[in-house]
Design a protein around this motif. Structure first.
Motif, mmCIF file in Angstrom:
data_model
loop_
_atom_site.group_PDB
_atom_site.id
_atom_site.type_symbol
_atom_site.label_atom_id
_atom_site.label_comp_id
_atom_site.label_asym_id
_atom_site.label_seq_id
_atom_site.Cartn_x
_atom_site.Cartn_y
_atom_site.Cartn_z
ATOM 1 N N ALA A 13 0.827 -1.208 0.000
ATOM 2 C CA ALA A 13 0.000 0.000 0.000
ATOM 3 C C ALA A 13 0.858 1.254 0.000
ATOM 4 C CB ALA A 13 -0.940 -0.007 1.203
ATOM 5 N N PHE A 14 1.898 1.271 0.830
ATOM 6 C CA PHE A 14 2.786 2.439 0.864
ATOM 7 C C PHE A 14 3.587 2.547 -0.437
ATOM 8 C CE2 PHE A 14 1.895 2.897 5.347
ATOM 9 C CZ PHE A 14 2.114 4.246 5.580
ATOM 10 N N ASP A 15 4.003 1.405 -0.973
ATOM 11 C CA ASP A 15 4.756 1.427 -2.224
ATOM 12 C C ASP A 15 3.905 1.995 -3.355
ATOM 13 O OD1 ASP A 15 7.087 0.611 -3.910
ATOM 14 O OD2 ASP A 15 5.569 -0.670 -4.836
ATOM 15 N N LEU A 16 2.640 1.583 -3.413
ATOM 16 C CA LEU A 16 1.731 2.107 -4.436
ATOM 17 C C LEU A 16 1.573 3.614 -4.293
ATOM 18 C CD1 LEU A 16 -0.399 1.916 -6.675
ATOM 19 C CD2 LEU A 16 -2.082 1.310 -4.895
ATOM 20 N N GLY A 17 1.302 4.063 -3.078
ATOM 21 C CA GLY A 17 1.114 5.489 -2.850
ATOM 22 C C GLY A 17 2.335 6.303 -3.224
ATOM 23 N N ARG A 18 3.510 5.830 -2.857
ATOM 24 C CA ARG A 18 4.740 6.575 -3.152
ATOM 25 C C ARG A 18 5.027 6.595 -4.647
ATOM 26 N NH1 ARG A 18 7.128 3.672 2.078
ATOM 27 N NH2 ARG A 18 6.662 5.298 3.615
ATOM 28 N N ARG A 19 4.745 5.495 -5.347
ATOM 29 C CA ARG A 19 4.953 5.475 -6.791
ATOM 30 C C ARG A 19 4.011 6.462 -7.481
ATOM 31 N NH1 ARG A 19 3.265 1.302 -9.046
ATOM 32 N NH2 ARG A 19 2.705 -0.113 -7.340
ATOM 33 N N LEU A 20 2.775 6.535 -7.011
ATOM 34 C CA LEU A 20 1.822 7.463 -7.607
ATOM 35 C C LEU A 20 2.218 8.905 -7.321
ATOM 36 C CD1 LEU A 20 -1.559 5.665 -6.803
ATOM 37 C CD2 LEU A 20 -0.336 5.716 -8.980
ATOM 38 N N VAL A 21 2.713 9.170 -6.117
ATOM 39 C CA VAL A 21 3.134 10.526 -5.756
ATOM 40 C C VAL A 21 4.359 10.946 -6.554
ATOM 41 C CG1 VAL A 21 4.202 11.889 -3.917
ATOM 42 C CG2 VAL A 21 2.130 10.574 -3.453
ATOM 43 N N ALA A 100 -7.311 -4.518 7.870
ATOM 44 C CA ALA A 100 -6.144 -4.506 6.994
ATOM 45 C C ALA A 100 -6.499 -3.972 5.613
ATOM 46 C CB ALA A 100 -5.540 -5.909 6.891
ATOM 47 N N SER A 101 -7.622 -4.423 5.066
ATOM 48 C CA SER A 101 -8.031 -3.959 3.736
ATOM 49 C C SER A 101 -8.355 -2.470 3.758
ATOM 50 C CB SER A 101 -9.245 -4.758 3.249
ATOM 51 O OG SER A 101 -8.917 -6.112 3.085
ATOM 52 N N TRP A 102 -9.013 -2.021 4.827
ATOM 53 C CA TRP A 102 -9.367 -0.609 4.930
ATOM 54 C C TRP A 102 -8.107 0.259 4.998
ATOM 55 C CZ3 TRP A 102 -8.999 3.670 8.149
ATOM 56 C CH2 TRP A 102 -9.935 4.697 7.933
ATOM 57 N N LEU A 103 -7.121 -0.189 5.772
ATOM 58 C CA LEU A 103 -5.869 0.564 5.884
ATOM 59 C C LEU A 103 -5.130 0.601 4.548
ATOM 60 C CD1 LEU A 103 -4.738 -0.817 9.346
ATOM 61 C CD2 LEU A 103 -5.373 1.555 8.870
ATOM 62 N N SER A 104 -5.121 -0.528 3.828
ATOM 63 C CA SER A 104 -4.472 -0.559 2.519
ATOM 64 C C SER A 104 -5.210 0.321 1.519
ATOM 65 C CB SER A 104 -4.405 -2.002 2.003
ATOM 66 O OG SER A 104 -3.511 -2.780 2.786
ATOM 67 N N PHE A 105 -6.519 0.384 1.658
ATOM 68 C CA PHE A 105 -7.353 1.247 0.809
ATOM 69 C C PHE A 105 -7.049 2.720 1.055
ATOM 70 C CE2 PHE A 105 -11.447 3.639 0.994
ATOM 71 C CZ PHE A 105 -11.750 3.677 -0.356
ATOM 72 N N MET A 106 -6.918 3.107 2.311
ATOM 73 C CA MET A 106 -6.750 4.515 2.657
ATOM 74 C C MET A 106 -5.317 5.014 2.455
ATOM 75 S SD MET A 106 -9.635 5.849 3.427
ATOM 76 C CE MET A 106 -8.992 7.383 4.064
#
Length: 412
Positions: A13-21, A100-106
């Motif tokens: 989830a963090f990797d996805l967010g950082r790649r998008l940013v 876990a899913s909610w945290l990965s979503f947010m």
């Protein structure tokens, strides 16, 4: 000691967010750069002006990514009321129904929101107690615990005598800053013993006892105010010069007072600029009541009260009347109406950016109302309701207001 959340899927989830940013700043916003883009409803690419009122239809993850091209570090206030993990967020393909899913979503959405915020930007995260503790720790990790500004309480209901244990009458609004050191006080309209008067056609807060002869208790019937004519004798020439400067600027005026021909020093403040600190408990009941005057009663199950969102928006834009406000879980469009109401208070030019998925509206009332407004739409969506509410709210608060409706298209 800082508590760090751990859950299955956190790293991804963090990797996805950082790649998008991160993306590719040099190619960001260009067609063919592999990132999502915003398109007009007629199918042409649209690069919005940062201060353009927007309704973006689509999943908010690609929508936020697309907005980086034009809104990076531009947004002053983010208000979100995300899915409360009750199973009603099925339209978001990356969302599940466990913590876990909610945290990965947010996670990637909050990382993108942070990147869109100004250095003095603030995010309000509104939710109930099902995810409150988890959300608070996640926010600390994304924004930094030092940038947590606390938690507000939204009193949303009263009554509820049939509750099993106790009446659940409030929600939580967690607040973070991009950089807490850059954020000013949270303000609201001043409520004080001073009274409002219309002076030269303008609503002014009038305070008649800003200058006093001394401090402490006064005997009943005695005059506590220091008259202008007595300033030198009591406070000296320096105080008179200070008062004269404020008289010259218009902050003070003189008003005849008493029977001796003297004048009280009166402070006058434009009503829209008279502020005090926001209290941490905000009472705002009945979001449904906001829809009724717009002819949309019963269309949306749990709309947030306009008064609540207006208070949050105004608290950080009290003296920033051209700020940008973002809500990427727009729902019925409460935030757009709240921005209009905030502008109505001080003749401001704040703008809104809303994002909403085209999730079907299922109630018969919703279909009837939106079908009538939209020219025969058989299966209306929440995003259509959002657009219709913006139009109807503008008729009330901001005649002539325009907004641009866009769709998200994946990059190629």
């Amino acid at each position: 000691m800082t508590t760090v959340l751990e859950w299955t899927g956190k790293a991804a989830a963090f990797d996805l967010g950082r790649r998008l940013v991160d993306g590719d700043p040099e190619r960001e916003g260009h067609l063919g750069d592999g990132r999502p883009h915003l398109w007009d409803v007629d199918g042409t690419a649209h690069v919005p002006d940062p201060h353009e009122n927007l309704l973006v239809v689509g999943d908010n993850l690609p929508a936020l990514t697309a907005l980086l091209a034009t809104h990076r570090r531009q947004v002053k206030v983010v208000y979100i009321d995300p899915p409360y993990n009750t199973g009603n967020a099925h339209t978001y393909k990356d969302h599940g129904h466990d913590h876990a899913s909610w945290l990965s979503f947010m996670t990637p959405r909050l990382l993108l929101a942070r990147e869109l915020m100004r250095e003095d930007g603030v995010l309000f995260l509104h939710l109930d107690d099902k995810e409150s503790a988890w959300a608070q720790l996640l926010g600390h990790e994304i924004f930094g615990e030092d940038n947590s500004l606390g938690t507000l309480i939204h009193q949303r209901a009263k009554g509820g005598g049939n509750a099993r244990s106790f009446v659940r009458g409030h929600d939580y609004v967690h607040v973070w800053a991009r950089d807490a050191s850059r954020v000013g006080p949270f303000l609201t309209e001043k409520k004080s013993p001073a009274k409002l008067e219309v002076i030269n056609g303008r609503r002014m807060l009038v305070e008649t006892d800003v200058l006093r002869a001394g401090f402490g208790r006064y005997a009943r019937g005695s005059e506590r105010r220091l008259m202008y004519e007595d300033i030198v004798a009591v406070k000296g020439e320096g105080k008179l010069a200070e008062v004269d400067a404020k008289l010259a600027s218009g902050e003070y005026i003189l008003r005849p007072w008493g029977t001796e021909g003297k004048h009280a020093v009166v402070r006058v403040t434009p009503a829209e600029k008279a502020s005090s600190k926001l209290y941490s408990i905000i009472k705002a009941l009945g979001g449904q009541n906001d829809l009724e005057p717009l002819g949309l009663a019963g269309v949306f199950s749990y709309p947030k009260p306009v008064e609540l969102v207006k208070a949050l928006v105004a608290s950080q834009t009290f003296f920033d009347s051209d700020a940008i406000v973002l809500d990427f879980f727009a729902g019925s469009g409460t935030t757009a109406q709240a921005v209009m109401a905030a502008n109505e208070r001080d003749q401001g030019s704040r703008t809104f950016v809303l994002v909403q998925t085209p999730e079907p509206l299922r109630s018969k009332t919703a279909r009837a109302v939106v079908t009538a407004a939209g020219g025969g739409v058989e299966f209306p969506t929440i995003s259509e309701l959002t657009a219709e509410r913006i139009r109807r709210a503008a008729d009330v608060h901001s005649p002539g207001l325009t907004f641009t409706q866009l769709e998200v298209v994946d990059g190629e």
